[in-house]
Design an enzyme around this catalytic site. Structure first.
Site, PDB file in Angstrom:
ATOM      1  N   ASP A 167       0.767  -1.200   0.185  1.00 13.63           N
ATOM      2  CA  ASP A 167      -0.053   0.120   0.087  1.00 13.63           C
ATOM      3  C   ASP A 167       0.687   1.217  -0.022  1.00 13.63           C
ATOM      4  O   ASP A 167       1.837   1.272   0.747  1.00 13.63           O
ATOM      5  CB  ASP A 167      -0.934   0.023   1.224  1.00 13.63           C
ATOM      6  CG  ASP A 167      -1.563  -1.147   1.671  1.00 13.63           C
ATOM      7  OD1 ASP A 167      -1.691  -1.970   0.904  1.00 13.63           O
ATOM      8  OD2 ASP A 167      -2.136  -1.259   2.586  1.00 13.63           O
ATOM      9  N   GLU A 184     -10.528  -2.211   4.085  1.00 10.88           N
ATOM     10  CA  GLU A 184      -9.111  -1.823   4.425  1.00 10.88           C
ATOM     11  C   GLU A 184      -8.917  -0.215   3.920  1.00 10.88           C
ATOM     12  O   GLU A 184      -9.735   0.076   2.994  1.00 10.88           O
ATOM     13  CB  GLU A 184      -8.161  -2.568   3.828  1.00 10.88           C
ATOM     14  CG  GLU A 184      -8.050  -3.909   4.591  1.00 10.88           C
ATOM     15  CD  GLU A 184      -7.216  -5.083   4.128  1.00 10.88           C
ATOM     16  OE1 GLU A 184      -6.644  -5.689   5.035  1.00 10.88           O
ATOM     17  OE2 GLU A 184      -6.627  -4.974   2.797  1.00 10.88           O
TER      18      GLU A 184
HETATM   19  C1  FRU Z   1      -4.126  -3.636   2.780  1.00 10.95           C
HETATM   20  C2  FRU Z   1      -3.399  -3.940   4.074  1.00 10.95           C
HETATM   21  C3  FRU Z   1      -3.805  -2.957   5.128  1.00 10.95           C
HETATM   22  C4  FRU Z   1      -2.610  -3.089   5.977  1.00 10.95           C
HETATM   23  C5  FRU Z   1      -1.549  -3.353   5.154  1.00 10.95           C
HETATM   24  C6  FRU Z   1      -0.352  -4.428   6.024  1.00 10.95           C
HETATM   25  O1  FRU Z   1      -3.245  -3.924   1.706  1.00 10.95           O
HETATM   26  O2  FRU Z   1      -3.634  -5.210   4.338  1.00 10.95           O
HETATM   27  O3  FRU Z   1      -5.035  -3.291   5.729  1.00 10.95           O
HETATM   28  O4  FRU Z   1      -2.603  -2.115   6.967  1.00 10.95           O
HETATM   29  O5  FRU Z   1      -1.750  -3.736   3.861  1.00 10.95           O
HETATM   30  O6  FRU Z   1       0.827  -4.445   5.076  1.00 10.95           O
END
Ligand code: FRU
Length: 506
Positions: A26, A208
């Site tokens: 992300d 998310e």
């Molecule tokens: C989304 C996610 C988020 C989390 C991060 C962990 O892709 O699962 O919810 O903060 O990646 O790397």
């Protein structure tokens, strides 16, 4: 342009950020400060699969050429540093600033490790920088918001200045509950619950990486709506990870959606195509926007990947790239405001026009363009007038490009006049065998405008991003063709249709 070190050249994009080495997911902490765009990101500094989650860091003056910086916030034995946002604390509400210089404050999720007394929880924490993002210090009072939850993450913080007052607002998720929770704060340290939103529309996976921002409708500052972004995984429109959005109002306390298809859970998925999607492809996830972008622009970046197969994509010491940054706007279409998206265009400043074609009737089959029109890194603008019953489109990243090898390796973008759908077919795009779920055909219904379809396509070494009808619908997919598969063809089947114009830049 990204560095092309000897190790790690394979598929390395020219215009999409990828870490020089190792894994990223992300985009985090997107913030503009003193002429610099900061892109932080979920990063494993020690390997090319997910793990050791830390915030990597890159900076850019133009959103296209990125300089990798040292890891900004590393994980430790107490916590992994999950996704979040960053703000310029202009009024030094946090008190972290020194000498009258506003601090940058990162709000991230502490994913507590087995070594921590809070093991298993996810809570929100702060880190701050008083040297414009170069170095970061964790706040001693962390976490600042703990709901004793194992699935509370991805805080997006912005400064609200409206009818209800002026304060920080945080949008975060209770991921398993499919809920966005909103909090307010005067100082980024003390948070008070405001309201929650969800479940609604797509709920086939955890929610998310939310975002919440206000935009004018059709550019009218007196007619605005709020856009709530909710990424979800799996359960996306094309399978696996995807981003959905809601359009509505926010009064400083509560977000009210005007685009929920019906209240409550849509468990059977039958109305998926009616929801608002940020992208109809497989590879645009965890998309969030920049804080503080100049000129009120709302600029977003997504992780150009999908959790279904992200760990298996072909890697060469680095793995995964970001999408091109996109400016999003609200435009009235069919009597309601919807998001339209425009990529920040790498070729506007540095591209050369390679090839153009004017109006011509399309011939049935594939018409290969001459070699000067081919390439692995291109911008293609095409305007088509599809005919009554048939398919019209483009063949991309094709091998051969001649009668001898009529594109055995190819990615096909086609508009079907019967179904009214634009599809991107990557089933023969190159290396598709690394994961069962990778070969796929993405589809989106696209209305013709005055009988015409406008397409803007960005090809980079391992991606295709399609913007249809001036960004009304987008399809983003990774592809892993051979380097030599660079041919471009015009496609027509059935009633062939007309090509109105074509311009290729590279
Ligand atoms: C989304 C996610 C988020 C989390 C991060 C962990 O892709 O699962 O919810 O903060 O990646 O790397």
């Amino acid at each position: 342009m990204n560095p092309t070190a000897e190790l790690g050249c394979r598929y390395r994009p020219e215009w999409h950020y990828a870490a020089e080495r190792n894994w990223l997911n992300d985009p985090n902490g997107l913030v503009y400060s003193n002429g610099v765009y900061h892109l932080f990101y979920q990063h494993n500094p020690h390997g090319d699969v997910w793990g050791n989650m830390s915030w990597g860091h890159a900076t850019s003056a133009d959103l296209l050429t990125w300089d990798e910086q040292p890891v900004a916030i590393p994980c430790d034995e107490q916590e992994a540093i999950f996704s979040g946002s960053a703000v310029v604390d202009t009024f030094n509400t946090s008190g972290f600033g020194v000498g009258g210089v506003p601090p940058l404050v990162a709000i991230y999720t502490s994913a507590y490790a087995p070594g921590s007394p809070l093991a298993g929880r996810q809570a929100q924490s702060l880190a701050y920088s008083t040297d414009d993002g170069a170095t970061w210090t964790k706040y001693a009072g962390n976490p600042v918001l703990d709901r004793a939850s194992a699935e509370f993450r991805d805080p997006k913080v912005f400064w609200y200045d409206g009818g209800a007052g002026s304060y920080w607002v945080m949008a975060a998720v209770e991921a398993e509950d499919r809920e966005v929770v909103l909090y307010k704060s005067a100082d980024l340290k003390n948070w008070e619950f405001l309201s929650s939103f969800g479940p609604a529309n797509a709920t086939g996976g955890v929610w998310e990486c939310p975002d919440l921002f206000e935009l004018p409708v059709d550019g009218d500052p007196h007619d605005t709506r709020w856009v709530l972004i909710v990424n979800l995984n799996p359960g996306g429109i094309a399978g696996g990870s995807a981003g959905q959005y809601f359009v509505g109002t926010f009064d400083g306390v509560t977000f009210r959606s005007e685009s929920t298809v019906t209240e409550g859970l849509q468990t059977d998925g039958s109305r998926m195509a009616e929801y608002g999607w940020l992208d109809w492809g497989r590879d645009y996830y965890a998309a969030v926007s920049f804080s503080n972008a100049p000129d009120g622009r709302r600029l977003m970046i997504g992780w150009m990947n999908n959790w279904q197969y992200a760990a298996a994509t072909p890697s060469d010491g680095w793995r995964s790239a970001m999408s091109l940054p996109r400016e999003v706007r609200l435009a009235s279409r069919g009597g309601r405001p919807v998001l339209v998206q425009e990529a920040v265009d790498p070729f506007a400043a540095s591209g050369a026009e390679l090839f153009t074609l004017g109006r011509q009737e399309l011939e049935c089959g594939i018409t290969w363009l001459p070699s000067e029109a081919s390439g692995g890194v291109l911008r293609i603008d095409a305007e088509l007038q599809p005919a009554g019953a048939g398919k019209t489109g483009l063949v991309l990243r094709a091998s051969g490009g001649s009668a001898v090898d009529s594109g055995s390796e190819q990615t096909v973008l086609a508009y079907d006049s019967v179904t009214g759908e634009l599809s991107l077919d990557r089933t023969s795009s190159g290396n598709v065998s690394f994961h069962d779920t990778f070969p796929s055909v993405e589809r989106v219904a696209v209305p013709l405008i005055d009988g015409r379809l406008r397409l803007r396509i960005f090809l980079d070494r391992c991606s295709v991003e399609v913007f249809a009808q001036d960004g009304l619908a987008t399809i983003t997919d990774q592809v892993f063709p051979s380097d030599s598969s660079t041919a471009v063809g015009l496609l027509a089947e059935g009633d062939a249709g007309t090509l109105l114009s074509l311009t290729i830049a590279g």
